[in-house]
Motif scaffolding. Structure first.
Motif, PDB file in Angstrom:
ATOM      1  N   PRO A 175       0.829  -1.221   0.000  1.00 29.64           N
ATOM      2  CA  PRO A 175       0.000   0.000   0.000  1.00 29.64           C
ATOM      3  C   PRO A 175       0.858   1.263   0.000  1.00 29.64           C
ATOM      4  N   ASN A 176       1.617   1.448  -1.066  1.00 29.44           N
ATOM      5  CA  ASN A 176       2.486   2.625  -1.175  1.00 29.44           C
ATOM      6  C   ASN A 176       2.126   3.463  -2.397  1.00 29.44           C
ATOM      7  N   GLY A 177       0.916   3.263  -2.917  1.00 27.61           N
ATOM      8  CA  GLY A 177       0.472   4.047  -4.062  1.00 27.61           C
ATOM      9  C   GLY A 177      -0.843   3.474  -4.544  1.00 27.61           C
ATOM     10  N   PHE A 178      -1.460   4.178  -5.499  1.00 32.98           N
ATOM     11  CA  PHE A 178      -2.708   3.667  -6.067  1.00 32.98           C
ATOM     12  C   PHE A 178      -2.404   2.555  -7.064  1.00 32.98           C
ATOM     13  N   PRO A 179      -3.255   1.544  -7.139  1.00 29.74           N
ATOM     14  CA  PRO A 179      -3.008   0.467  -8.092  1.00 29.74           C
ATOM     15  C   PRO A 179      -3.160   0.942  -9.530  1.00 29.74           C
ATOM     16  N   HIS A 180      -2.347   0.375 -10.421  1.00 28.81           N
ATOM     17  CA  HIS A 180      -2.402   0.747 -11.836  1.00 28.81           C
ATOM     18  C   HIS A 180      -2.920  -0.423 -12.660  1.00 28.81           C
ATOM     19  N   ILE A 181      -2.915  -0.249 -13.966  1.00 30.44           N
ATOM     20  CA  ILE A 181      -3.492  -1.266 -14.832  1.00 30.44           C
ATOM     21  C   ILE A 181      -2.701  -2.586 -14.771  1.00 30.44           C
ATOM     22  N   GLY A 182      -1.415  -2.490 -14.433  1.00 23.26           N
ATOM     23  CA  GLY A 182      -0.634  -3.716 -14.219  1.00 23.26           C
ATOM     24  C   GLY A 182      -1.191  -4.507 -13.045  1.00 23.26           C
ATOM     25  N   HIS A 183      -1.585  -3.784 -11.998  1.00 18.00           N
ATOM     26  CA  HIS A 183      -2.206  -4.467 -10.865  1.00 18.00           C
ATOM     27  C   HIS A 183      -3.541  -5.086 -11.278  1.00 18.00           C
ATOM     28  N   ALA A 184      -4.240  -4.409 -12.189  1.00 16.96           N
ATOM     29  CA  ALA A 184      -5.512  -4.977 -12.651  1.00 16.96           C
ATOM     30  C   ALA A 184      -5.263  -6.360 -13.251  1.00 16.96           C
ATOM     31  N   LYS A 185      -4.168  -6.463 -13.991  1.00 19.81           N
ATOM     32  CA  LYS A 185      -3.841  -7.765 -14.572  1.00 19.81           C
ATOM     33  C   LYS A 185      -3.621  -8.796 -13.468  1.00 19.81           C
ATOM     34  N   ARG A 189     -10.208 -19.747  -3.282  1.00 20.17           N
ATOM     35  CA  ARG A 189     -10.293 -18.456  -2.602  1.00 20.17           C
ATOM     36  C   ARG A 189      -9.108 -17.586  -2.981  1.00 20.17           C
ATOM     37  N   CYS A 190      -9.303 -16.286  -2.867  1.00 18.57           N
ATOM     38  CA  CYS A 190      -8.195 -15.363  -3.110  1.00 18.57           C
ATOM     39  C   CYS A 190      -8.186 -14.329  -1.990  1.00 18.57           C
ATOM     40  N   ASN A 191      -7.051 -14.187  -1.334  1.00 23.19           N
ATOM     41  CA  ASN A 191      -6.934 -13.184  -0.283  1.00 23.19           C
ATOM     42  C   ASN A 191      -6.461 -11.860  -0.859  1.00 23.19           C
ATOM     43  N   LEU A 192      -6.989 -10.787  -0.300  1.00 25.14           N
ATOM     44  CA  LEU A 192      -6.416  -9.472  -0.577  1.00 25.14           C
ATOM     45  C   LEU A 192      -5.479  -9.191   0.591  1.00 25.14           C
ATOM     46  N   ARG A 193      -4.180  -9.112   0.284  1.00 27.44           N
ATOM     47  CA  ARG A 193      -3.221  -8.914   1.364  1.00 27.44           C
ATOM     48  C   ARG A 193      -2.375  -7.669   1.137  1.00 27.44           C
ATOM     49  N   MET A 194      -2.349  -6.808   2.132  1.00 35.79           N
ATOM     50  CA  MET A 194      -1.476  -5.648   2.064  1.00 35.79           C
ATOM     51  C   MET A 194      -0.077  -6.096   2.468  1.00 35.79           C
ATOM     52  N   ASP A 195       0.830  -5.961   1.531  1.00 36.46           N
ATOM     53  CA  ASP A 195       2.202  -6.382   1.800  1.00 36.46           C
ATOM     54  C   ASP A 195       2.943  -5.193   2.412  1.00 36.46           C
ATOM     55  N   ASP A 196       2.625  -4.943   3.673  1.00 33.22           N
ATOM     56  CA  ASP A 196       3.035  -3.662   4.281  1.00 33.22           C
ATOM     57  C   ASP A 196       4.211  -3.806   5.228  1.00 33.22           C
ATOM     58  N   THR A 197       5.379  -4.090   4.673  1.00 31.79           N
ATOM     59  CA  THR A 197       6.557  -4.285   5.518  1.00 31.79           C
ATOM     60  C   THR A 197       7.498  -3.092   5.520  1.00 31.79           C
ATOM     61  N   ASN A 198       7.132  -2.065   4.770  1.00 33.00           N
ATOM     62  CA  ASN A 198       8.023  -0.911   4.674  1.00 33.00           C
ATOM     63  C   ASN A 198       7.358   0.315   5.292  1.00 33.00           C
ATOM     64  N   PRO A 199       7.703   0.629   6.553  1.00 37.55           N
ATOM     65  CA  PRO A 199       6.939   1.645   7.286  1.00 37.55           C
ATOM     66  C   PRO A 199       7.029   3.046   6.695  1.00 37.55           C
ATOM     67  N   THR A 200       8.051   3.312   5.898  1.00 36.68           N
ATOM     68  CA  THR A 200       8.236   4.701   5.492  1.00 36.68           C
ATOM     69  C   THR A 200       7.375   5.134   4.307  1.00 36.68           C
ATOM     70  N   THR A 201       6.835   4.179   3.552  1.00 42.52           N
ATOM     71  CA  THR A 201       6.119   4.578   2.332  1.00 42.52           C
ATOM     72  C   THR A 201       4.635   4.268   2.344  1.00 42.52           C
ATOM     73  N   GLU A 202       4.178   3.593   3.400  1.00 40.62           N
ATOM     74  CA  GLU A 202       2.823   3.069   3.318  1.00 40.62           C
ATOM     75  C   GLU A 202       1.800   3.951   4.022  1.00 40.62           C
ATOM     76  N   ASP A 203       0.567   3.820   3.585  1.00 44.51           N
ATOM     77  CA  ASP A 203      -0.454   4.711   4.103  1.00 44.51           C
ATOM     78  C   ASP A 203      -1.826   4.059   3.985  1.00 44.51           C
ATOM     79  N   ILE A 204      -2.670   4.355   4.932  1.00 43.49           N
ATOM     80  CA  ILE A 204      -4.019   3.777   4.972  1.00 43.49           C
ATOM     81  C   ILE A 204      -4.843   4.205   3.748  1.00 43.49           C
ATOM     82  N   ARG A 205      -4.519   5.392   3.227  1.00 42.55           N
ATOM     83  CA  ARG A 205      -5.196   5.908   2.057  1.00 42.55           C
ATOM     84  C   ARG A 205      -5.025   4.954   0.866  1.00 42.55           C
ATOM     85  N   TYR A 206      -3.823   4.397   0.765  1.00 40.90           N
ATOM     86  CA  TYR A 206      -3.547   3.480  -0.335  1.00 40.90           C
ATOM     87  C   TYR A 206      -4.258   2.141  -0.121  1.00 40.90           C
TER      88      TYR A 206
END
Ligand code: ATP
Ligand code: MG
Length: 753
Positions: free
Chosen positions: A32-42, A57-74
């Motif tokens: 969660p360090n930016g808005f998803p783009h069309i590559g993410h759509a793929k 099943r498919c999980n939606l997982r925030m791969d949030d291991t980098n504290p400096t770039t991530e945000d709840i908005r994303y």
């Protein structure tokens, strides 16, 4: 699911058949360090699509291991995107940060096994010690630390006793491995940063290679799909899971090609730069290749999904032409949206022999779109036409209004220019014209020949709107950075005019403004006082003409033609032969301008059309199929690679004309033909695609749809007539598109009364 299976689905089926897994479980793991783009759509389509296809099943997982770039908005933007594309992630969103304690325990376990150590080299030394592709690396002297010392240091790292960069935790693998990633990869580093979810609890954060495989394992993932650049990381993925002994039900990583599109950038870092530098209005700027951007511009989720389907899943990276995405949205909107008249650059025309006003009943949809509805267009003495649609000194092949050449007002009368009024500088300010009373569209007995129809609005009744035209964000095919931005990617027209029904009927939020393209009421800036429309896409693709003779160039090297050809109805002049064909098609054969134009300008398409006409005299249906389906095939293939011929196309159209199959099914049959070269009748027979027109077969389905949707029935009866399409759609869907839409329309009307 597409007919031929991609290699990921082949793998999944293999694993299910062999009993390796009893159910498939995938995940979409964005950071969660930016808005998803069309590559993410793929990636979303692959992960959620495969889970759906195999009832997993498919999980939606925030791969949030980098504290400096991530945000709840994303996080919110990612959830929005997945939802908008029509996928469901189940009860909860998963977060790698929730696994920090477990991950920490796994690291401790590795240390205890002697498989991980705290290294105290600095960043530069670590790089230097790693060696090169041709030279093995050297192991740090700190690798000999005892288990106890490592445990002690690692715990103190976690507690925040050291500076950033002072120590790292590394796996002890092989400093001379050919795969450089395996040369004692970093597992943890020190970061004194606040994490948007974990807060200040941690001073060490896991690296991707350590966190990802374990998160997959913790969630019970079976197939971990990622992009090709992680190919060499697969060895670490396996090493960590195997070393920790996390078998037998462990996930495996499989790589697929990253999506790249020309004329844009596609990394969140670069997109963030555009946002931060103010080069765009935000992550959802309609020029951005983000899902939020496409959404705001007016793309439909269906068009994005069709695009992701159409590009397939490959093992080698490649660049997809942006025109392919544009094709998908155009293809989707063509069958959905109402057609209306708008004038962007108004030129006043006074029709001197007309008094009063009248309302012209005009259909919203052309005959080849299976939707119904019409509106009244006010017509009066003073109208506006497009400045471009009049020429005092017309170039050869100009077929709109000139002092000598009359033109038809779309849905209305034919007018002729009587006088050109200019200001002191010689600019044309007004045209005095006259109309032919017997020439009204639909009941024309005037006998006057015109070469085209143009859009117009009544001066008194038109509504003023703001139009935002978008061009490519970058001016070069493979942009590097901000210096490649296209300075003209946004063009705003403040005072465009539109026929009143667009505003007052509130029929839809997407429209085709005839001859201009497809437009979308901006979901954020649109107000009743200032209606704003975004241009979604132009009407015509700039696909390269492929006549039999000229095409020796390999496909991949074909450059799209200059954009000028496709925008805003401005076209290159026709040759004399093309003009003659155009006249014949619009005159004698009754084709509309758009279709006639496409055919006349393409030597191969027109000869194909002429040949099909020899077998079947159904000019309009043939032309529609050829300019849509056949033209599309020719976009991907050379003429001599086509598996079908004009006779077979005629046979297919005949089945539609005779109502043996629906137009919708005809598309499906066409796809088959294009693949197999089989005769359409054979395909229809073999697949049982014959159209259902018998009310006795359709009525029970309508009953069922109504019974399943009592709320919508009530709403419809209470006056929400927009729901009509919903019912028709449901019924058509229930028959796999085989029901005769006309019959369905009639029966649904009857039933909903
Ligand atoms: P970017 O470099 O644009 O920030 P990323 O790979 O760092 O992309 P993530 O948020 O880590 O972005 O990606 C989430 C998932 O989407 C990953 O599985 C990744 O492989 C996939 N993905 C990202 N970009 C593309 C792309 N262009 N094509 C296909 N899949 C992609
Ligand atoms: Mg990333």
């Amino acid at each position: 699911m597409s007919e031929s299976k991609d290699f990921l689905r082949v793998k999944v089926e293999e694993d299910l058949e062999s009993g390796k897994y009893t159910a498939v479980h995938t995940r979409f793991p964005p950071e969660p360090n930016g808005f998803p783009h069309i590559g993410h759509a793929k990636s979303i389509c692959i992960n959620f699509g495969i889970a759906r296809d195999y009832h997993g099943r498919c999980n939606l997982r925030m791969d949030d291991t980098n504290p400096t770039t991530e945000d709840i908005r994303y996080v919110e933007a990612l959830k929005d995107a997945v939802e908008w594309l029509g996928f469901e992630w189940g009860d909860q969103v998963y977060y790698t940060s929730d696994y920090f304690p477990k991950l920490y325990d796994c690291a401790v376990e590795l240390i205890q096994m002697g498989k991980a150590y705290v290294d105290s080299l600095n960043e530069e030394e670590i790089r230097e010690y790693r060696g090169t592709i041709t030279e093995p690396g050297r192991r740090s002297k700190y690798a000999d630390r005892s288990v106890e010392e490592n445990l002690d240091l690692f715990e103190r790292m976690k507690n925040g006793e050291f500076q950033e960069g002072e120590h790292v935790l590394r796996a002890k693998i092989d400093m001379s491995a050919a795969n450089m990633k395996m040369r004692d990869p970093l597992l943890y580093r020190i970061r004194h940063a606040h994490h948007y979810r974990a807060g200040d609890a941690w001073h060490v954060y896991p690296m991707y290679d350590f966190a990802h495989c374990l998160s997959d394992y913790i969630e019970g993932i079976t197939h971990s799909f990622c992009t090709l650049e992680f190919e060499n990381n697969r060895a670490i993925y396996d090493w960590i899971l195997d070393t920790l002994g996390l078998t037998p039900h462990r996930p495996y990583q499989h790589e697929f090609a990253r999506l790249g599109i020309n004329y844009t950038v596609m990394s969140k870092r670069k997109l963030l730069e555009l946002v931060n530098e103010g080069k765009v209005s935000g992550w959802d700027d309609p020029r951005m290749p983000t899902i939020a951007g496409y959404r705001r511009r007016g793309y439909t989720p269906e068009s994005i999904i069709n695009f992701c389907d159409s590009i397939g899943i490959a093992k080698a990276n490649s660049m997809v032409d942006v025109s392919q995405l544009e094709f998908c949205i155009r293809d989707d909107l063509n069958l959905k949206v109402p057609r209306v008249l708008a004038v962007f650059d108004p030129l006043k025309v006074t029709i001197e022999n007309y008094e009063g006003m009248e309302e012209i009943d005009a259909p919203y949809y052309p005959h080849d779109v299976p939707k119904e509805g019409s509106r009244l267009i006010p017509f009066s003495r003073e109208i506006y036409i497009e400045r471009d649609d009049f020429s005092e000194n017309p170039p050869k092949g100009y077929y709109r209004l000139t002092p000598e050449q009359p033109v038809r007002l779309r849905h209305g009368y034919i007018i002729a220019c009587k006088e050109v009024i200019k200001d002191a500088d010689g600019n044309i300010t007004e045209i005095k014209a006259e109309y032919y009373p017997e020439s009204k569209s639909g009941s024309d007995t005037s006998g006057i020949k015109v070469k085209s129809a143009i859009q117009w609005v009544s001066a008194e009744h038109a509504k003023k709107v703001e139009i935002r035209l978008y061009d490519r964000l970058f001016k070069v095919e493979a942009p590097e950075g901000l210096e490649d931005l296209n300075p003209d990617s946004l063009h705003i027209i403040k005072d465009a005019l539109i026929e009143p029904a667009v505003i007052t009927d509130q029929l839809d939020v997407r429209f085709q403004f005839e001859r201009h393209g497809y437009f979308y009421a901006d979901p954020i800036d649109y107000t009743d006082e200032n209606p704003v429309f975004n241009k979604i896409v132009g009407l015509k693709d700039s696909w390269t003409k492929k006549s039999k003779t000229e095409d020796s160039e390999p496909k991949s090297e074909r450059k799209p033609q200059a954009k000028k050809v496709q925008i805003d109805g401005e076209v290159a002049p026709m040759s004399e032969e093309e003009q003659a064909l155009f006249d014949k098609y619009t005159g004698e054969l009754g084709l509309n301008n758009e279709v006639a134009n496409t055919l006349a300008r393409d030597e191969y398409l027109s000869s194909f059309y002429e040949e099909a006409l020899l077998t079947l005299h159904s000019p309009i249906s043939l032309a529609n199929l050829i300019t849509n389906e056949v033209a599309r095939e020719l976009k991907e293939k050379q003429a001599d690679e086509l598996k079908f011929n004009a006779k077979q196309i005629a046979e297919l159209v005949k089945m539609v004309d005779e109502e043996t199959i629906s137009t919708k099914i005809a598309k499906q049959v066409f796809e088959e033909m294009a693949q197999s070269g089989d005769n359409p009748s054979q395909i229809v027979e073999a697949k049982g695609l014959v159209q259902i027109s018998d009310p006795a077969k359709i009525l029970p389905i309508i009953d069922e749809v109504m019974a399943n949707n009592p709320d919508n029935v009530a709403k419809y009866r209470a006056g929400n007539t927009k729901l009509f399409g919903f019912f028709v759609g449901q019924v058509l869907k229930a028959t796999g598109g085989k029901a005769n839409p006309k019959v369905v329309n009639e029966l649904v009307t009857e039933k909903l009364k």
